[in-house]
Design a protein around this motif. Sequence first.
Motif, short mmCIF file in Angstrom:
data_model
loop_
_atom_site.label_atom_id
_atom_site.label_comp_id
_atom_site.label_asym_id
_atom_site.label_seq_id
_atom_site.Cartn_x
_atom_site.Cartn_y
_atom_site.Cartn_z
N GLY A 489 73.12 75.45 74.33
CA GLY A 489 73.78 74.27 73.75
C GLY A 489 73.57 74.15 72.26
N CYS A 490 73.79 75.25 71.53
CA CYS A 490 73.52 75.23 70.09
C CYS A 490 74.66 75.92 69.34
CB CYS A 490 72.19 75.91 69.78
SG CYS A 490 72.13 77.65 70.24
N LEU A 491 74.60 75.86 68.01
CA LEU A 491 75.58 76.52 67.16
C LEU A 491 74.99 76.66 65.76
CD1 LEU A 491 78.53 77.65 67.17
CD2 LEU A 491 79.19 75.49 66.09
N PRO A 492 74.91 77.90 65.21
CA PRO A 492 74.39 78.07 63.84
C PRO A 492 75.34 77.44 62.83
CG PRO A 492 74.39 80.16 65.05
CD PRO A 492 75.19 79.19 65.85
N LEU A 493 74.79 76.98 61.70
CA LEU A 493 75.57 76.38 60.64
C LEU A 493 75.43 77.21 59.37
CD1 LEU A 493 74.75 72.58 61.09
CD2 LEU A 493 76.86 73.76 61.72
N PRO A 494 76.47 77.23 58.53
CA PRO A 494 76.36 77.92 57.23
C PRO A 494 75.33 77.25 56.33
CG PRO A 494 78.66 77.46 57.79
CD PRO A 494 77.82 76.70 58.76
N GLN A 495 74.76 78.02 55.40
CA GLN A 495 73.72 77.48 54.52
C GLN A 495 74.24 76.33 53.65
OE1 GLN A 495 70.47 78.18 54.46
NE2 GLN A 495 70.84 79.49 56.24
N ASP A 496 75.49 76.42 53.19
CA ASP A 496 76.04 75.34 52.35
C ASP A 496 76.13 74.04 53.13
OD1 ASP A 496 76.26 77.20 50.37
OD2 ASP A 496 78.44 77.44 50.52
N VAL A 497 76.48 74.14 54.41
CA VAL A 497 76.58 72.93 55.22
C VAL A 497 75.20 72.37 55.49
CG1 VAL A 497 77.37 72.01 57.44
CG2 VAL A 497 78.73 73.74 56.24
N LEU A 498 74.24 73.25 55.76
CA LEU A 498 72.87 72.79 56.00
C LEU A 498 72.33 72.07 54.76
CD1 LEU A 498 71.30 75.82 57.90
CD2 LEU A 498 71.74 73.53 58.81
N ALA A 499 72.62 72.63 53.60
CA ALA A 499 72.14 71.99 52.37
C ALA A 499 72.77 70.62 52.18
CB ALA A 499 72.46 72.88 51.17
N GLY A 500 74.04 70.50 52.54
CA GLY A 500 74.71 69.20 52.39
C GLY A 500 74.26 68.18 53.39
#
Length: 782
Positions: A489-500
């Motif tokens: 039940g997960c999904l990786p996120l891009p680094q730019d989105v994580l930073a935001g």
Amino acid sequence: MTIDSGDLPRAWRPYVDPPLLSPELLHEPDLGAHPDFARLRHYLGALVTRRTAPVHTAVAFNAVYFGFDTEAGGYAGGPLDIGDFPSVALDDEVEALPVGAMINVRTGGDLLPAEVIYKEGAHRDLGSAGDVPTWLSGAPSGAQGPGMLAAVESPTMRERLVFDAGAFGQGLAATSQRLARLSRRRTTDEYGHLLVEARYRRPESDLDDTSYYARYLMTRGRDQLTSSLAPMPLPLMLPPTSTPDELEAALLRLMCVVRQALASSPDLRMWGDYAFTRTSMAARLADPGPLGRDALEALAHSVARSAVPIGTRRAAAQKKVVYTALGPALRALPQASGLLRETAYPLAISHANVLLTDYARGEADEDTGLLPNGVHMTLDDRWQGGGVWRVEYAADEGPGRLPLGSLGEPAGRGWTESCVPTPPATSLHPVARPEAVKPSPRVPDAEPDPDDAELWPDDRGLGDPVPASAEPDRIEWTQPLRSAHRTFGCLPLPQDVLAGLALPGFPDEDVQVRMSHDGRTLPSRWSSQCARIDKEGRLTGLRWPDEFFPGILLTSTWRRDSRTVNIRTRLLSRPQTVDGQPVAHRYDRRVRTRDGVDTPRRGPAVGAWTDTESLVMIAVRRLGLLDVYGRALLARERLHPAIGLVMADAPVRPTAPGVERALVALLATGRLTTVCGSRGADGRPHYPPKPYEAGLELVCYTPLVVEDRPRGGNGADEPAKAGRLVTRYHVPGFLRLIGHLGHEASDEQRRLFRQDFLTFGLAGTPEIPPGYTYVRPHERGS
């Protein structure tokens, strides 16, 4: 209307309505249940019975595609122009010809049309009694010695070509007296064969015979393949915008269908790609002559004894590995020379190889793979010298040793083991065999090492987010859904989105996730969810809809300064059926191959796993090399330990012989194929093969993708039986007989034929033959 070929005029018997190679067979995932497949198998059975030699897959394709009349015994009429065939004579240096090529034998007078029905390597270092230098067994093109490859773009190899001079019917067939005169005049050798120096192009030099024939038809033989006079030209089976790669892929698929029809016939046996009747094998075994049962069994025993050490006190010092080529060994048998002339030779070769395979399989211990005299006997090279057999004395290696390689499939260990470091020469390059891939004793049922670098695929980046656009107010990216994402039940996120999203309260603050599934409205429990971000930078706590299959492409957007991530899917322009499963949404072929397989199920018995064939498929798909088309390739010799990795928690797993039997069955049906790759210095396989690396046989899984057409425009991923997806088949244009009704083609049909002749890039004549009309491409289905 279906017309019996016996009712057709002799000049146009290839034209049978419907043609044997129909477009349904090109796209049908379950061939065995299709009625056209039964017609094809019946015809091929009659073809193999009619021909005087074993029928290669390429020759069988010729018969079906170009129209071989099994009653008249030849190609009658149709698209073959004898004047365009390349001419060949003994000791010529020619551009390499594949099995299936149409040639003219240069006789000094008139040309003799013939079909190449068999070929083998005829290296000058082959001994007259069958002895073979170790390095020659399984050597790639350009090999010059132990571990040495010539640095040339066009390597040349000496080959023996066996041709059928009666392939074009009685009117053009050569008599036995004429063939004997050609042999006396040195137009052919003493066996009525052609020995030639075959010149290859480097990228094509190590293709198998069937793949090389497909490449030949796409290049030098393209006019034959695209001839408008073929019963059903291949270009008409595909859209006019098809690329050459798509045309070649369809050609290989048709050849795979033909091979499956040959392999599934109960009246035929196969040696590699060569089919012969069981009746001919029975006649061989009942023959008391120089090439009958007694002679071949004596040859099998002689081959098996060749590596047994003499005496006992110095057995360890006298152990050896012996390679024997069956072609020269058969020709050296007493009184056998006269029985191996012309097309009788490949039949004897096929029978002898099958007999040795049956002998080795029947006499060998199932656990150790050793014969009673302590030797391990395998086929090491199918091409050189009619088949090179490897015999190694292994009784002293201790119990449980199972040497690499299978009984009936080539392993090429002679060349591989000869690749040792040598000083570089001016025009030759040494091929060093790394220590990591040297053969080692194997225990059949020992647990495999989970850290084995050769088995674990490099899937880094598979399923990672890929930026689509980055605008001042939002970020968009795509990524395929992995099976692990669904499970946890997960999904990786891009680094730019994580930073935001790194606002006060991170990572405990909730993120709103909104999902939409193109073509369907999702219930609220899926369409709007609350998730969190863990320390690995993943959204967690997600619930994925059942329709979100592994590999489906997700397009996600995040508006800056918000706490909401939108995830949506997109419909394909046309729904597809992939390996028999309907797929309506965009997906990543690599991820679907890797993750789109079921977990093996246990059988009724405790600890037993059902269906070894499915385990083989799972191992190839999960642990094989991946390409952008979704193909997975796994080294054949590593298949057995690979199965241990995909079912590591099972107390019992299939034995190596059981895995090999399952693989042979999958190869026979075309669900898996084999290709030639290479092994790198790190022990990992490479495909395409890299120059100066040891050759390696790879088992290949290719997803079977068929485009469907939706009814009413909805595209949900539901079975066709539910009424949402309906499959329709494209029927290419073809010629239909109407002369027996007293009719001729109309001017409009003649115009349409000329129009499609130009549209699809056909070769030959743009005019409809007398007594026929043209049926334009159309679609058929319910």
